[in-house]
Design a protein around this motif. Structure first.
Motif, PDB file in Angstrom:
ATOM      1  N   LYS A 187       0.899  -1.271  -0.090  1.00  0.00           N
ATOM      2  CA  LYS A 187      -0.446   0.170   0.569  1.00  0.00           C
ATOM      3  C   LYS A 187       1.164   1.236  -0.099  1.00  0.00           C
ATOM      4  CE  LYS A 187      -3.614   1.985   2.742  1.00  0.00           C
ATOM      5  NZ  LYS A 187      -4.874   2.055   4.188  1.00  0.00           N
ATOM      6  N   LYS A 188       1.985   1.151   0.956  1.00  0.00           N
ATOM      7  CA  LYS A 188       2.596   2.688   1.148  1.00  0.00           C
ATOM      8  C   LYS A 188       3.479   2.794  -0.144  1.00  0.00           C
ATOM      9  CE  LYS A 188       3.292   2.583   6.091  1.00  0.00           C
ATOM     10  NZ  LYS A 188       4.604   2.655   7.232  1.00  0.00           N
ATOM     11  N   THR A 189       4.172   1.605  -1.144  1.00  0.00           N
ATOM     12  CA  THR A 189       4.650   1.862  -2.048  1.00  0.00           C
ATOM     13  C   THR A 189       4.185   2.655  -3.671  1.00  0.00           C
ATOM     14  OG1 THR A 189       5.961  -0.259  -1.414  1.00  0.00           O
ATOM     15  CG2 THR A 189       6.330   0.993  -4.144  1.00  0.00           C
ATOM     16  N   ILE A 190       2.340   1.640  -3.480  1.00  0.00           N
ATOM     17  CA  ILE A 190       2.072   2.246  -3.883  1.00  0.00           C
ATOM     18  C   ILE A 190       1.340   4.186  -4.027  1.00  0.00           C
ATOM     19  CG2 ILE A 190      -0.409   1.949  -4.983  1.00  0.00           C
ATOM     20  CD1 ILE A 190      -0.891  -1.206  -4.664  1.00  0.00           C
ATOM     21  N   LEU A 191       1.053   3.846  -2.718  1.00  0.00           N
ATOM     22  CA  LEU A 191       0.479   5.195  -2.294  1.00  0.00           C
ATOM     23  C   LEU A 191       2.266   7.033  -2.728  1.00  0.00           C
ATOM     24  CD1 LEU A 191      -0.734   4.998   1.126  1.00  0.00           C
ATOM     25  CD2 LEU A 191      -2.088   6.462  -1.085  1.00  0.00           C
ATOM     26  N   ASN A 192       3.195   5.916  -2.682  1.00  0.00           N
ATOM     27  CA  ASN A 192       4.019   7.187  -3.476  1.00  0.00           C
ATOM     28  C   ASN A 192       4.714   6.656  -4.250  1.00  0.00           C
ATOM     29  OD1 ASN A 192       4.234   7.935  -0.614  1.00  0.00           O
ATOM     30  ND2 ASN A 192       5.257   6.319  -0.008  1.00  0.00           N
ATOM     31  N   ASN A 193       3.768   6.338  -5.328  1.00  0.00           N
ATOM     32  CA  ASN A 193       3.689   5.986  -6.667  1.00  0.00           C
ATOM     33  C   ASN A 193       2.307   6.567  -7.229  1.00  0.00           C
ATOM     34  OD1 ASN A 193       5.808   4.743  -7.198  1.00  0.00           O
ATOM     35  ND2 ASN A 193       5.610   3.461  -5.750  1.00  0.00           N
ATOM     36  N   MET A 194       2.206   6.213  -8.722  1.00  0.00           N
ATOM     37  CA  MET A 194       1.121   6.716  -9.455  1.00  0.00           C
ATOM     38  C   MET A 194      -0.079   5.894  -9.116  1.00  0.00           C
ATOM     39  SD  MET A 194       0.693   9.763 -11.276  1.00  0.00           S
ATOM     40  CE  MET A 194       2.448  10.150 -11.412  1.00  0.00           C
ATOM     41  N   TRP A 195      -1.451   6.371  -8.630  1.00  0.00           N
ATOM     42  CA  TRP A 195      -2.458   5.972  -8.469  1.00  0.00           C
ATOM     43  C   TRP A 195      -3.880   6.997  -8.513  1.00  0.00           C
ATOM     44  CZ3 TRP A 195      -5.870   7.334  -4.447  1.00  0.00           C
ATOM     45  CH2 TRP A 195      -6.107   8.196  -4.054  1.00  0.00           C
ATOM     46  N   GLY A 196      -5.059   6.268  -8.422  1.00  0.00           N
ATOM     47  CA  GLY A 196      -5.741   7.635  -8.740  1.00  0.00           C
ATOM     48  C   GLY A 196      -7.609   6.514  -9.324  1.00  0.00           C
ATOM     49  N   TRP A 197      -8.355   7.139  -9.565  1.00  0.00           N
ATOM     50  CA  TRP A 197      -9.709   6.694 -10.249  1.00  0.00           C
ATOM     51  C   TRP A 197     -10.403   7.088 -11.645  1.00  0.00           C
ATOM     52  CZ3 TRP A 197      -9.144   9.930  -5.945  1.00  0.00           C
ATOM     53  CH2 TRP A 197     -10.188  10.860  -5.671  1.00  0.00           C
ATOM     54  N   LYS A 198     -10.904   6.893 -11.941  1.00  0.00           N
ATOM     55  CA  LYS A 198     -12.173   6.847 -13.480  1.00  0.00           C
ATOM     56  C   LYS A 198     -13.399   6.832 -13.153  1.00  0.00           C
ATOM     57  CE  LYS A 198     -13.991   5.349 -17.047  1.00  0.00           C
ATOM     58  NZ  LYS A 198     -14.945   4.216 -17.422  1.00  0.00           N
ATOM     59  N   ASP A 199     -13.722   7.705 -13.214  1.00  0.00           N
ATOM     60  CA  ASP A 199     -15.727   7.701 -13.089  1.00  0.00           C
ATOM     61  C   ASP A 199     -16.434   9.179 -13.595  1.00  0.00           C
ATOM     62  OD1 ASP A 199     -17.510   7.126 -11.844  1.00  0.00           O
ATOM     63  OD2 ASP A 199     -17.555   7.279 -10.378  1.00  0.00           O
ATOM     64  N   PRO A 200     -16.928   9.103 -14.720  1.00  0.00           N
ATOM     65  CA  PRO A 200     -17.492  10.124 -15.104  1.00  0.00           C
ATOM     66  C   PRO A 200     -18.425  11.090 -14.096  1.00  0.00           C
ATOM     67  CG  PRO A 200     -17.842   8.157 -16.419  1.00  0.00           C
ATOM     68  CD  PRO A 200     -17.042   7.751 -15.427  1.00  0.00           C
ATOM     69  N   ARG A 201     -19.090  10.186 -13.346  1.00  0.00           N
ATOM     70  CA  ARG A 201     -19.764  11.030 -12.133  1.00  0.00           C
ATOM     71  C   ARG A 201     -17.917  12.331 -11.814  1.00  0.00           C
ATOM     72  NH1 ARG A 201     -20.119   5.985 -12.041  1.00  0.00           N
ATOM     73  NH2 ARG A 201     -22.548   5.052 -12.429  1.00  0.00           N
TER      74      ARG A 201
END
Length: 291
Positions: free
Chosen positions: A101-115
């Motif tokens: 989790k910490k590794t992911i948080l310190n790299n590129m993450w996000g989300w896609k949603d038309p809302r």
């Protein structure tokens, strides 16, 4: 924590395509994704927000009254922050990713949603400096795609606008018969209504995007299909990701360039375009001179 990447734009505008492509070069969009590559964690929260104001993805306009209420917005942001801080956020990471989790948080993450096209101002209270990607597409192809999808829903033997009929949903309906979300929209069986929904999303996206003070980039779906290597390279540069040019060249092979202005192959849709090409949003997005 790395600032998230948040994708906005109308349904059927190419947000799924861009999410898949960026996922191939390392952007983490969540473990529990639906068929449209939308994180179910953020998807559910966004739909929950819209339903609290009596709307849904197909009727999002009343959120403007919520955003104008200076007392309610902080309360809602606090609820969302609590959700992200709770164990339920593990749905986004996936239990097999908890140690990373910490590794992911310190790299590129996000989300896609038309809302996000309507709820982004609320998420900015929690993530004030995201990288925002705004996908655009002409309203005729989007309206036609919405009609095609809704027609498929409506003609399905299992279609019921009140209660879903799959085995799993029958169990859920037995336990919680009202709160099961229905994601189809009956009005989208109509081409004109689907087009109006595109106008609504586009108008809101333009307003939000133009006011953003955070890092942002906009991209037309058709331009991505015309020059995928260049446009993907622009996105990679925007996200500050190190990617070998050979990988980008390999990725674009999956892009179906026939989807550019697909409506031109349909006489009825061409006539529909002629009737709407001078509309404000068609002009704003430079779709008024396709033919």
């Amino acid at each position: 924590m790395q600032n998230p990447v948040i994708i906005i734009g109308m349904h059927r505008s190419g947000t799924t395509l861009i999410t898949k492509l960026l996922g191939n070069i390392g952007v983490f969009w969540g473990k529990d994704l639906d068929v449209n590559y939308e994180s179910m964690f953020f998807h559910t929260l966004n739909e929950w927000i819209l339903r609290r104001i009596g709307g849904s993805w197909a009727y999002p306009q009343d959120i403007k009254y919520l955003l104008e209420d200076q007392k309610l917005v902080p309360k809602l942001a606090n609820i969302l922050q609590n959700e992200i801080s709770s164990y339920r956020f593990n749905q986004f990471w996936g239990f097999n990713n908890l140690l990373k989790k910490k590794t992911i948080l310190n790299n590129m993450w996000g989300w896609k949603d038309p809302r996000n096209s309507f709820t982004l101002p609320i998420w900015l209270k929690i993530f004030p400096n995201p990288k925002v990607i705004y996908m655009k597409r002409n309203g005729i192809d989007i309206a036609a795609s919405l009609v095609k999808r809704q027609t498929k829903y409506s003609q399905s033997e299992n279609f019921n606008p009140f209660i879903k009929q799959t085995f799993v949903q029958k169990i859920k309906n037995f336990i919680i018969p009202i709160e099961i979300h229905q994601y189809n929209a009956l009005k989208c069986i109509n081409l004109e209504e689907s087009y109006k929904l595109w106008e609504l999303y586009t108008r809101n996206c333009e307003e939000i995007y133009n006011k953003l003070k955070t890092k942002k980039i906009s991209l037309r779906y058709e331009d991505l299909l015309s020059d995928p290597i260049s446009k993907l390279s622009d996105l990679v540069k925007f996200l500050e990701i190190s990617v070998e040019p050979q990988l980008i060249e390999k990725m674009v092979v999956e892009i179906n360039t026939d989807r550019k202005f697909a409506f031109l192959k349909n006489k009825q849709l061409v006539e529909f375009y002629r009737n709407h090409k001078d509309d404000k949003q068609m002009k704003n997005l430079r779709y008024d001179n396709i033919i």
